[in-house]
Design a protein around this motif. Structure first.
Motif, PDB file in Angstrom:
ATOM      1  N   THR A  58      12.414-113.506  25.223  1.00 56.52           N
ATOM      2  CA  THR A  58      11.365-113.015  25.090  1.00 56.52           C
ATOM      3  C   THR A  58      11.081-111.456  25.184  1.00 56.52           C
ATOM      4  O   THR A  58      10.992-110.645  25.248  1.00 56.52           O
ATOM      5  CB  THR A  58       9.583-113.531  25.820  1.00 56.52           C
ATOM      6  N   ARG A  59      11.737-111.584  27.078  1.00 52.70           N
ATOM      7  CA  ARG A  59      12.083-110.242  27.509  1.00 52.70           C
ATOM      8  C   ARG A  59      12.914-109.373  26.803  1.00 52.70           C
ATOM      9  O   ARG A  59      12.524-107.857  26.684  1.00 52.70           O
ATOM     10  CB  ARG A  59      12.306-110.722  29.235  1.00 52.70           C
ATOM     11  N   TYR A  60      14.004-110.097  26.002  1.00 53.78           N
ATOM     12  CA  TYR A  60      15.140-108.809  25.566  1.00 53.78           C
ATOM     13  C   TYR A  60      14.493-108.559  24.351  1.00 53.78           C
ATOM     14  O   TYR A  60      14.723-107.803  23.329  1.00 53.78           O
ATOM     15  CB  TYR A  60      15.919-110.196  25.170  1.00 53.78           C
ATOM     16  N   GLU A  61      13.781-109.647  23.708  1.00 53.45           N
ATOM     17  CA  GLU A  61      12.914-109.186  22.208  1.00 53.45           C
ATOM     18  C   GLU A  61      11.828-107.403  22.709  1.00 53.45           C
ATOM     19  O   GLU A  61      12.107-107.093  21.640  1.00 53.45           O
ATOM     20  CB  GLU A  61      12.110-110.193  21.437  1.00 53.45           C
ATOM     21  N   GLU A  62      11.374-108.080  23.307  1.00 50.22           N
ATOM     22  CA  GLU A  62      10.457-106.786  23.904  1.00 50.22           C
ATOM     23  C   GLU A  62      11.141-105.146  24.342  1.00 50.22           C
ATOM     24  O   GLU A  62      10.788-104.141  23.650  1.00 50.22           O
ATOM     25  CB  GLU A  62       9.286-106.998  25.639  1.00 50.22           C
ATOM     26  N   LEU A  63      12.053-105.693  24.781  1.00 46.73           N
ATOM     27  CA  LEU A  63      13.272-103.910  25.276  1.00 46.73           C
ATOM     28  C   LEU A  63      13.513-103.825  23.361  1.00 46.73           C
ATOM     29  O   LEU A  63      13.515-102.271  23.405  1.00 46.73           O
ATOM     30  CB  LEU A  63      14.211-104.951  25.922  1.00 46.73           C
ATOM     31  N   LEU A  64      14.139-104.869  22.830  1.00 46.78           N
ATOM     32  CA  LEU A  64      14.387-104.298  21.359  1.00 46.78           C
ATOM     33  C   LEU A  64      13.332-103.818  20.972  1.00 46.78           C
ATOM     34  O   LEU A  64      13.738-102.574  20.541  1.00 46.78           O
ATOM     35  CB  LEU A  64      15.189-105.523  20.434  1.00 46.78           C
ATOM     36  N   ALA A  65      11.964-103.767  20.746  1.00 46.95           N
ATOM     37  CA  ALA A  65      11.160-103.158  20.767  1.00 46.95           C
ATOM     38  C   ALA A  65      11.057-101.887  20.872  1.00 46.95           C
ATOM     39  O   ALA A  65      10.351-100.820  20.405  1.00 46.95           O
ATOM     40  CB  ALA A  65       9.815-103.860  20.876  1.00 46.95           C
ATOM     41  N   HIS A  66      11.550-101.530  21.998  1.00 46.12           N
ATOM     42  CA  HIS A  66      11.326-100.232  22.661  1.00 46.12           C
ATOM     43  C   HIS A  66      12.104 -99.227  21.950  1.00 46.12           C
ATOM     44  O   HIS A  66      12.662 -97.725  22.748  1.00 46.12           O
ATOM     45  CB  HIS A  66      11.376-100.128  24.191  1.00 46.12           C
ATOM     46  N   ALA A  67      13.446 -99.974  21.099  1.00 48.36           N
ATOM     47  CA  ALA A  67      14.991 -99.538  21.225  1.00 48.36           C
ATOM     48  C   ALA A  67      14.388 -97.706  19.879  1.00 48.36           C
ATOM     49  O   ALA A  67      13.299 -98.015  19.872  1.00 48.36           O
ATOM     50  CB  ALA A  67      15.920-100.150  21.084  1.00 48.36           C
ATOM     51  N   GLY A  68      15.038 -96.738  19.967  1.00 47.41           N
ATOM     52  CA  GLY A  68      14.951 -95.628  19.296  1.00 47.41           C
ATOM     53  C   GLY A  68      13.601 -94.798  19.244  1.00 47.41           C
ATOM     54  O   GLY A  68      13.079 -94.934  20.267  1.00 47.41           O
ATOM     55  N   SER A  69      12.797 -95.023  18.670  1.00 46.23           N
ATOM     56  CA  SER A  69      11.355 -94.778  18.308  1.00 46.23           C
ATOM     57  C   SER A  69      10.382 -95.341  19.122  1.00 46.23           C
ATOM     58  O   SER A  69       9.629 -94.645  19.853  1.00 46.23           O
ATOM     59  CB  SER A  69      10.519 -94.551  16.898  1.00 46.23           C
ATOM     60  N   GLY A  70      10.672 -96.449  19.597  1.00 45.97           N
ATOM     61  CA  GLY A  70       9.820 -97.478  20.356  1.00 45.97           C
ATOM     62  C   GLY A  70       8.071 -97.198  20.798  1.00 45.97           C
ATOM     63  O   GLY A  70       8.020 -97.978  19.268  1.00 45.97           O
ATOM     64  N   LYS A  71       7.809 -97.910  21.401  1.00 52.04           N
ATOM     65  CA  LYS A  71       5.854 -98.485  21.710  1.00 52.04           C
ATOM     66  C   LYS A  71       5.550 -97.963  22.559  1.00 52.04           C
ATOM     67  O   LYS A  71       6.331 -97.761  23.576  1.00 52.04           O
ATOM     68  CB  LYS A  71       6.251 -99.290  20.608  1.00 52.04           C
ATOM     69  N   LEU A  72       4.473 -98.255  22.837  1.00 55.47           N
ATOM     70  CA  LEU A  72       3.424 -98.058  23.947  1.00 55.47           C
ATOM     71  C   LEU A  72       3.562 -96.795  24.948  1.00 55.47           C
ATOM     72  O   LEU A  72       3.305 -96.104  25.690  1.00 55.47           O
ATOM     73  CB  LEU A  72       3.575 -99.333  25.354  1.00 55.47           C
ATOM     74  N   GLY A  73       4.426 -95.814  23.883  1.00 55.64           N
ATOM     75  CA  GLY A  73       4.998 -94.427  24.638  1.00 55.64           C
ATOM     76  C   GLY A  73       6.117 -94.776  25.252  1.00 55.64           C
ATOM     77  O   GLY A  73       6.490 -93.367  25.915  1.00 55.64           O
ATOM     78  N   ILE A  74       6.331 -96.080  25.554  1.00 51.93           N
ATOM     79  CA  ILE A  74       8.196 -96.062  25.585  1.00 51.93           C
ATOM     80  C   ILE A  74       9.237 -95.903  25.158  1.00 51.93           C
ATOM     81  O   ILE A  74       9.316 -96.667  23.941  1.00 51.93           O
ATOM     82  CB  ILE A  74       8.178 -97.473  26.865  1.00 51.93           C
ATOM     83  N   SER A  75      10.489 -95.626  25.308  1.00 53.69           N
ATOM     84  CA  SER A  75      11.487 -95.440  24.029  1.00 53.69           C
ATOM     85  C   SER A  75      12.495 -95.227  25.008  1.00 53.69           C
ATOM     86  O   SER A  75      13.278 -94.548  25.868  1.00 53.69           O
ATOM     87  CB  SER A  75      11.723 -94.404  23.621  1.00 53.69           C
ATOM     88  N   LEU A  76      13.853 -96.457  24.786  1.00 53.21           N
ATOM     89  CA  LEU A  76      14.930 -96.256  25.301  1.00 53.21           C
ATOM     90  C   LEU A  76      15.687 -95.795  24.118  1.00 53.21           C
ATOM     91  O   LEU A  76      16.062 -95.842  23.378  1.00 53.21           O
ATOM     92  CB  LEU A  76      15.373 -97.663  24.515  1.00 53.21           C
ATOM     93  N   THR A  77      16.910 -94.822  24.538  1.00 51.54           N
ATOM     94  CA  THR A  77      17.780 -94.289  23.874  1.00 51.54           C
ATOM     95  C   THR A  77      19.042 -94.855  23.510  1.00 51.54           C
ATOM     96  O   THR A  77      19.755 -94.609  22.401  1.00 51.54           O
ATOM     97  CB  THR A  77      18.677 -92.621  24.983  1.00 51.54           C
ATOM     98  N   SER A  78      19.098 -96.018  23.373  1.00 52.32           N
ATOM     99  CA  SER A  78      19.370 -97.261  23.036  1.00 52.32           C
ATOM    100  C   SER A  78      19.777 -98.678  23.206  1.00 52.32           C
ATOM    101  O   SER A  78      18.382 -98.865  24.126  1.00 52.32           O
ATOM    102  CB  SER A  78      21.568 -97.314  24.034  1.00 52.32           C
ATOM    103  N   SER A  79      20.010 -99.762  22.133  1.00 50.43           N
ATOM    104  CA  SER A  79      18.924-101.398  22.583  1.00 50.43           C
ATOM    105  C   SER A  79      19.521-101.870  23.330  1.00 50.43           C
ATOM    106  O   SER A  79      21.080-101.488  24.070  1.00 50.43           O
ATOM    107  CB  SER A  79      20.001-101.523  20.975  1.00 50.43           C
TER     108      SER A  79
END
Length: 471
Positions: A58-79
Motif C-alpha cells: 500500500t505504501r508503494y502504491e501511494e508513492l506511485l500516485a505522487h510521481a509525475g504531477s502528483g496529488k495532494l500537492g505532493i509530487s515526486l520527480t521520479s517513480s
C-alpha cells in the motif's frame, strides 16, 4: 527416561503459546512442544507477515500516485523503485522480533520449550523427536493446539509454479501475472497486495461472489476496487489442472458457462481454505471423538478423553488466531481451578482487503432467519469528515448495525472501509456487553475520527442520524 509435567501443550501457535504462558503464570509445571519457532502459522507465515506485505504494498502504491504531477500537492520527480527482496527482508525482521518476544515470555513464565515433533502412543504419553534425539513425555493434562494447514487441490499439486500462501509471502520478484484460485480472504488479501506491487492479477472462484460468507452489500466496495484496478474475476469457475508451456504455468479451468478456458501465468496461487492438522502425531491413539475433520470439544474445550483439551483451528471454525488465544487462556485457567467456559457472544472476523471488512454477530438476513424482528442503521464513510481527510470516504465504506426491534439490543455489526479493522474492538465490546442502540448513540465519540460512523449508524437505527439525509 520419561519426563513428567502437569501440563503438556502441543503446538506453539497463538492458541498453544498463550495456553502455555498462562499455565506457567498460574504456577503449573508446563512443557510446550513445537516443531518450528513459537508463534505458529499466524505469526510466522500467516497473519503478521501478510499484513506487513499488505502495508508495504500500500505504501508503494501511494508513492506511485505522487510521481509525475502528483496529488495532494505532493509530487515526486521520479517513480519509486521496488526491491521485493528487501521488502520481504523487512517483513521477516518483524516476524523474528515477535517470535523472539514470544520466546522471552515463555521463558519468563517458566515454560520448558522442546523443539521437535510429538507423537502420542496414548492420551497422556508421547515421544518427541528432536535434533538431539527422542524425549519421552508424560503429562497429567494435554492441550492440543496443532493448528491447521493450507488445503491442497488434488489435481493441482504445489510445485515451482503452483504455490500456497506460505510461498507467496517469500517471493523475491513480482510475478508478471498472478492467477489466484479462490477469492476468499486469504486469496483476496494476497492478490490485492500483489496488484498494488504491479502484478496483473486474475481470480478463479467457484462461488457466485467473492468472500461468500459475507452478503453482497458488504463485498460491493471490494468488487468496485477490483474492477477499478482491472483485475479479472471469474466467478462460478472451476480450476481443472495446471500444465507447463514454455517454462510458464498454464491453468485450465471451466468457466461459468461450462466452457474450457486457459490462462497463462507466472505463478498460480492456491487459496481454497485450510484444514486441521490431524495427521502424523498419533491422534488415533488418543480415543478422541471427532466432529467431521475437527476434534470434538465442549464449551470448556474438553475432548472425550479426560484431561485432554483441544483448542484453535483443531476444533473448527472460525479458524482465527484470537479465538485460539481466548480458548488457550481459558483452558489454562480451568486446569488451575478457575470456573470458565468459552461462551463468546460473537467472534469478530476481519478481512484486510481493499477496503477492509469487519464482521461480528448476525447479519440482517441471519437475524431474520433466527426469528428476530429487526431494525438496521447504516452510516456511510462518505459523510465522515476524518474519512475524507484520509482519502477514505469515496470507497463505498459504511458501518451497519443490526438490532432487535423490541428492545434495541445489538445483534450484529458489519462494516467495510479503510482502516475499519481498528474499530473491531468497539464492535466486539458492544455485543459482549449486550449494548443497545442507545448505548452507542449516546456514547460521545471523538471528532474527527472514523469511530463517529459507529455512533451515527446507531443513531440512524433510532431514526435520528444527524450527518446524513438517510432516515
Amino acid at each position: 527416561m520419561t519426563t513428567t509435567c502437569k501440563v503438556l501443550v502441543v503446538g506453539g501457535g497463538p492458541g498453544g503459546y498463550v495456553a502455555a504462558i498462562r499455565s506457567g503464570q498460574l504456577g503449573l509445571d508446563t512443557v510446550l512442544v513445537e516443531a518450528d519457532r513459537p508463534g505458529g502459522t499466524c505469526l510466522i507465515r500467516g497473519c503478521i507477515p501478510s499484513k506487513a506485505l499488505i502495508h508495504a504494498a500500500t505504501r508503494y502504491e501511494e508513492l506511485l500516485a505522487h510521481a509525475g504531477s502528483g496529488k495532494l500537492g505532493i509530487s515526486l520527480t521520479s517513480s519509486p523503485e521496488l526491491n521485493l527482496g528487501n521488502m520481504m527482508g523487512w517483513k521477516d525482521g518483524i516476524v523474528d522480533r515477535l517470535t523472539q518476544g514470544v520466546e522471552g515470555l515463555l521463558k519468563k513464565a517458566g515454560v520448558k520449550v522442546i523443539k521437535g515433533w510429538a507423537e502420542f502412543s496414548d492420551a497422556k504419553h508421547c515421544v518427541v523427536s528432536t535434533a538431539e534425539g527422542k524425549v519421552n513425555l508424560q503429562a497429567e493434562h494435554v492441550i492440543l493446539a496443532n493448528g491447521s494447514q493450507a488445503t491442497q487441490l488434488p489435481n493441482i499439486p504445489y510445485g515451482e509454479h503452483v504455490i500456497s500462501s506460505t510461498e507467496a509471502l517469500e517471493l523475491t520478484s513480482v510475478p508478471g501475472h498472478l492467477v489466484v484460485i479462490g477469492a476468499g480472504y486469504i486469496g483476496l488479501e494476497l492478490g490485492i497486495a500483489y496488484r498494488k506491487l504491479g502484478a496483473r492479477v486474475t481470480f478463479i472462484e467457484g462461488q457466485d461472489q467473492i468472500l461468500s460468507l459475507y452478503d453482497k452489500e458488504m463485498t460491493r466496495p471490494i468488487e468496485q476496487w477490483l474492477k477499478k484496478q482491472k483485475i479479472d474475476l471469474h466467478l462460478k469457475a472451476k480450476a481443472d489442472s495446471v500444465e507447463t508451456m514454455n517454462g510458464r504455468p498454464l491453468l485450465n479451468f471451466i468457466d461459468k458457462n461450462g466452457e474450457q478456458q486457459q490462462l497463462e501465468a507466472d505463478k498460480v496461487l492456491v487459496t481454497v481454505g485450510r484444514k486441521p492438522n490431524v495427521e502424523g502425531w498419533g491422534i488415533d491413539n488418543m480415543c478422541l471423538d471427532m466432529d467431521g475433520p475437527f476434534v470434538k470439544v465442549d464449551k470448556q474445550c474438553r475432548t472425550a478423553m479426560k484431561n485432554v483439551w483441544a483448542i484453535g483451528d483443531l476444533v473448527g471454525e472460525p479458524m482465527l488466531a484470537h479465538k485460539a488465544s481466548a480458548q488457550g487462556e481459558m483452558v489454562a485457567e480451568i486446569i488451575a481451578g478457575y470456573r470458565r467456559e468459552f461462551d463468546s457472544v460473537a467472534i469478530p472476523a476481519v478481512c484486510f482487503t481493499e477496503p477492509e471488512i469487519v464482521s461480528i454477530g448476525l447479519t440482517p438476513d441471519q437475524a431474520k432467519e433466527a426469528g428476530h424482528e429487526i431494525i438496521v442503521g447504516t452510516f456511510p464513510f462518505a459523510a465522515i469528515g476524518k474519512a475524507l481527510t484520509m482519502e477514505a470516504g469515496q470507497d463505498g465504506g459504511f458501518v451497519r448495525i443490526t438490532a432487535r426491534k423490541s428492545d434495541h439490543v445489538i445483534l450484529g455489526i458489519h462494516a467495510v472501509g479503510a482502516h475499519i479493522a481498528e474499530l473491531s474492538g468497539e464492535f466486539s465490546l458492544a455485543l459482549e456487553m449486550g449494548a443497545r442502540l442507545e448505548d452507542l448513540a449516546h456514547t460521545i465519540h471523538v471528532h474527527p475520527s472514523l469511530s463517529e460512523a459507529t455512533m451515527e449508524a446507531a443513531m440512524a437505527g433510532l431514526g435520528k442520524a444527524i450527518h446524513t439525509s438517510q432516515r
